[in-house]
Design an enzyme around this catalytic site. Sequence first.
Site, PDB file in Angstrom:
ATOM      1  N   LYS A 157       5.788  -4.631 -50.038  1.00 35.21           N
ATOM      2  CA  LYS A 157       5.525  -5.764 -51.182  1.00 35.21           C
ATOM      3  C   LYS A 157       4.702  -4.814 -51.987  1.00 35.21           C
ATOM      4  CE  LYS A 157       4.703 -10.752 -51.917  1.00 35.21           C
ATOM      5  NZ  LYS A 157       5.925 -10.882 -52.731  1.00 35.21           N
TER       6      LYS A 157
HETATM    7  N1  PPE Z   1      11.839 -11.274 -52.214  1.00 32.97           N
HETATM    8  C1  PPE Z   1      10.872 -11.121 -52.941  1.00 32.97           C
HETATM    9  C2  PPE Z   1      11.261  -9.916 -54.000  1.00 32.97           C
HETATM   10  C3  PPE Z   1       9.670 -11.483 -53.069  1.00 32.97           C
HETATM   11  O1  PPE Z   1       8.934 -11.130 -54.061  1.00 32.97           O
HETATM   12  C4  PPE Z   1       9.474 -12.571 -52.211  1.00 32.97           C
HETATM   13  C5  PPE Z   1       8.195 -13.283 -52.315  1.00 32.97           C
HETATM   14  C6  PPE Z   1      10.351 -13.220 -51.208  1.00 32.97           C
HETATM   15  C7  PPE Z   1      11.569 -12.420 -51.283  1.00 32.97           C
HETATM   16  C8  PPE Z   1      10.066 -14.101 -50.153  1.00 32.97           C
HETATM   17  O2  PPE Z   1       9.197 -13.645 -49.316  1.00 32.97           O
HETATM   18  P1  PPE Z   1       8.432 -14.528 -48.456  1.00 32.97           P
HETATM   19  O3  PPE Z   1       7.324 -15.233 -49.620  1.00 32.97           O
HETATM   20  O4  PPE Z   1       7.807 -13.611 -47.409  1.00 32.97           O
HETATM   21  O5  PPE Z   1       8.977 -15.805 -47.811  1.00 32.97           O
HETATM   22  N2  PPE Z   1       7.526 -13.560 -53.783  1.00 32.97           N
HETATM   23  C9  PPE Z   1       6.194 -13.767 -53.988  1.00 32.97           C
HETATM   24  C10 PPE Z   1       5.742 -13.571 -55.005  1.00 32.97           C
HETATM   25  C11 PPE Z   1       6.350 -14.599 -56.094  1.00 32.97           C
HETATM   26  C12 PPE Z   1       5.677 -14.257 -57.477  1.00 32.97           C
HETATM   27  O6  PPE Z   1       5.978 -14.760 -58.671  1.00 32.97           O
HETATM   28  O7  PPE Z   1       4.547 -13.527 -57.476  1.00 32.97           O
HETATM   29  C13 PPE Z   1       5.885 -15.384 -53.378  1.00 32.97           C
HETATM   30  O8  PPE Z   1       6.911 -16.146 -53.363  1.00 32.97           O
HETATM   31  O9  PPE Z   1       4.982 -15.699 -53.235  1.00 32.97           O
END
Ligand code: PPE
Length: 306
Positions: A157
């Site tokens: 990330k």
């Molecule tokens: N894919 C991506 C690219 C992504 O950024 C997130 C989280 C997910 C999948 C889902 O991951 P999880 O949160 O572990 O279920 N994106 C984070 C950032 C969003 C933002 O705008 O900043 C979030 O959801 O917190």
Amino acid sequence: MSALKETNWIWVDGTFKPWSEAKVHILTHALHYGTGVFEGIRAYASNGKMYIFRLKEHIDRLFRSAKIYFMDIPYAVEELCSVVVELIKINEIREDCYIRPIVFRGYGYIGLNPLNNPIHIAIAVFPFGKYLSTKGVRCCVSSWRRIPGYSLPPQAKACGNYINSVLAKIEALRAGYDEAILLDDKGYVSEGSGENIFIVKDEKLYTPPVYSDILEGITRASVIDIASNLGYTVYERPIARVELYTCDEAFFTGTAAEVTPILEVDGRRIGDGSEGPITRSIRRVFEEIVRGRLPGYESWLTEVSI
Ligand code: PPE
């Protein structure tokens, strides 16, 4: 994401600083080259307490992301978890909030070798409501492909990865959609700009595998468990673009997005164009769990008394 709501304290490199003093230099390496890794965590207000959702899993992923980029975090996982709890307390947070830890390369050297630049770590907490419309979203398939793992590891990330999401998000919004769905370099469905994706066909769930260049979402893993516990079979397999058009239901998962129904893709209505029954049942269970109302899922929650 909505405008930031300020709180009092942000934890920076071991000390709590006033919100307005948590700043970096213009020549911070991460600002120029994207050399940072971060997390997004939610905490929910319920039963007169705060519940942090899957805190340890998020901090563990922060360490994995940092490791990929040779960034040593000078704290233990447990220490950072305690800082998050402390931040909620000293900021007197009593409503749903978002927690944003970030580890990044700081000031000192210019150029692409980051290794001489200091590593900083900060954690901020702020009130946070809905990210996408709770009724559901209208999506397009982006003309931008998800960054392939052989160019940038999507499992980290990392700050720099998000410039890919930003292009896709802007394109979708300017075309009148709410969110973008990115395909991987082979043309299979990968994920949303900041969410994982699931489809439902004949009462079975499908979600793209890690090799479709997704971020391995913690909400995704949670929803796989919830769906299995509800008796549904979940397959992790490549999903063709047209399956988005013909599936019975589709939804996004993410910390910010939680469980958000997808109502339309590229002008094709999904199902009858409203939230499907399986999406609804999973979403409702998820919403009960995060507020500490469903026995059996306590291990996913860190309770903070307020
Ligand atoms: N894919 C991506 C690219 C992504 O950024 C997130 C989280 C997910 C999948 C889902 O991951 P999880 O949160 O572990 O279920 N994106 C984070 C950032 C969003 C933002 O705008 O900043 C979030 O959801 O917190």
